[in-house]
Design an enzyme around this catalytic site. Structure first.
Site, short mmCIF file in Angstrom:
data_model
loop_
_atom_site.label_atom_id
_atom_site.label_comp_id
_atom_site.label_asym_id
_atom_site.label_seq_id
_atom_site.Cartn_x
_atom_site.Cartn_y
_atom_site.Cartn_z
N HIS A 19 0.87 -1.33 -0.10
CA HIS A 19 0.18 -0.19 -0.08
C HIS A 19 0.88 1.18 0.15
O HIS A 19 0.38 2.21 0.84
CB HIS A 19 -0.94 0.15 1.30
CG HIS A 19 -2.07 -0.87 1.10
ND1 HIS A 19 -3.03 -0.82 0.08
CD2 HIS A 19 -2.50 -2.13 1.92
CE1 HIS A 19 -3.73 -1.98 0.25
NE2 HIS A 19 -3.48 -2.64 1.18
N GLU A 26 -6.34 -11.75 6.92
CA GLU A 26 -7.09 -10.40 6.79
C GLU A 26 -8.54 -10.77 6.11
O GLU A 26 -9.01 -9.55 5.54
CB GLU A 26 -6.25 -9.37 6.34
CG GLU A 26 -5.45 -9.61 5.08
CD GLU A 26 -4.55 -8.37 4.64
OE1 GLU A 26 -4.54 -7.25 5.18
OE2 GLU A 26 -3.71 -8.64 3.79
N ASP A 58 -8.44 -4.89 6.67
CA ASP A 58 -9.05 -5.69 5.65
C ASP A 58 -10.06 -6.76 6.14
O ASP A 58 -11.02 -6.98 5.73
CB ASP A 58 -8.14 -6.33 5.05
CG ASP A 58 -7.72 -5.59 3.60
OD1 ASP A 58 -8.44 -5.01 2.80
OD2 ASP A 58 -6.15 -5.28 3.46
C1 3PY Z 1 -5.00 -4.22 7.31
O1 3PY Z 1 -5.14 -3.75 8.50
O2 3PY Z 1 -5.61 -4.71 6.54
C2 3PY Z 1 -3.46 -4.24 6.97
O3 3PY Z 1 -3.27 -4.78 6.15
C3 3PY Z 1 -2.66 -3.97 8.06
O4 3PY Z 1 -0.99 -3.79 7.72
MG MG Z 2 -4.44 -5.18 4.56
#
Ligand code: 3PY
Ligand code: MG
Length: 258
Positions: free
Chosen positions: A51, A153, A179
């Protein structure tokens, strides 16, 4: 079990000893950021290749800013593929945090990319990681201490967590709360009970598998950090560079104007 001995990677050593390690996140890909965060005393720093707009050459430059200052250089890789993982390891990462690992097959793919044969398919060549060939054999041996963290995630990943952890060569799970909240249909609501349930499930599964539970944590109060340490998390990322700049700047302005 967590792989390796930790001899070549102090973060892995801590995880093998069941001690928490604290890292942070670099999204502004400049060596000065790594220098500044390194002097704060973090155990590890991960450059976020997923990101941010960082290139592989910027990655190398950033981790040179950590050199001899303490933190172990890690990378949250762009995606779960051999090229993204290999190029960062060749640049000198001692840990890869692989996004969106939802199935055991995806976990196997991440391990294969990160480990040399016979455990994986990582190709070799002269690179920064082995001092451009000078320490070729030493690096092959030491590379067992490279940390491979699968990111949990999504709901699917939580559902499959035991199977993901059963993949040999995965050292632990790193939870991405944002996520995950998206996947549960509660965007950004990381304090909802379903998130705590997911954390519990991942923690229990890691304990059973003898692997390291990790989390990206954004509530940077003593109470909140103590809570996640007491819950059992060991590989903990605290915040992110951009937010440190913003919160410091906001606090300064507030102090001047309130
Ligand atoms: C998330 O919270 O989705 C992440 O990828 C944090 O690094
Ligand atoms: Mg993430």
């Amino acid at each position: 079990m967590v792989t390796g001995t930790g001899e070549h990677n102090p973060v892995k050593k801590k995880l093998l000893e069941g001690k928490p390690s604290f890292g942070s996140w670099i999204q502004v890909p400049h060596p000065a950021v790594a220098e500044m965060l390194s002097s704060c005393g973090f155990d590890w720093l991960a450059v976020d290749m997923e990101h941010s707009d960082a290139s592989v050459s910027e990655y190398s430059a950033v981790i040179r800013g950590m050199y001899a200052r303490g933190p172990v250089p890690m990378a949250r890789v762009q995606e779960n593929d051999t090229l993204s993982i290999r190029r960062l390891l060749d640049a000198g990462a001692w840990g890869v945090i692989v996004p969106m690992v939802n199935t055991p097959e995806e976990a196997e793919k991440a391990v294969a990319a990160a480990r040399f044969p016979p455990k994986g398919i990582r190709g070799t060549g002269f690179a920064r990681a082995n001092d451009y060939g000078v320490h070729f054999n030493q690096y092959l041996e030491a590379s067992q201490d490279i940390l491979v963290m699968a990111m949990c995630e999504t709901r699917e990943s939580v559902d499959n967590i035991e199977k993901i952890l059963a993949v040999d060569g995965i050292d632990g799970i790193f939870m991405g709360p944002y996520d995950l909240s998206m996947s549960y249909g509660i965007p950004g609501k990381t304090s909802e009970p379903i998130m705590a349930q997911a954390r519990r499930k991942v923690l229990d599964a890691c304990k059973k598998a003898g692997k390291a539970p990790g989390l990206h944590h954004f509530t940077l109060t003593r109470e909140s950090i103590t809570n996640i340490v007491n819950e059992g998390f060991l590989f903990i990322a605290l915040g992110v560079d951009a937010s440190f700049i913003q919160s410091g700047a906001k606090a300064a302005l507030l102090a001047a104007t309130e």
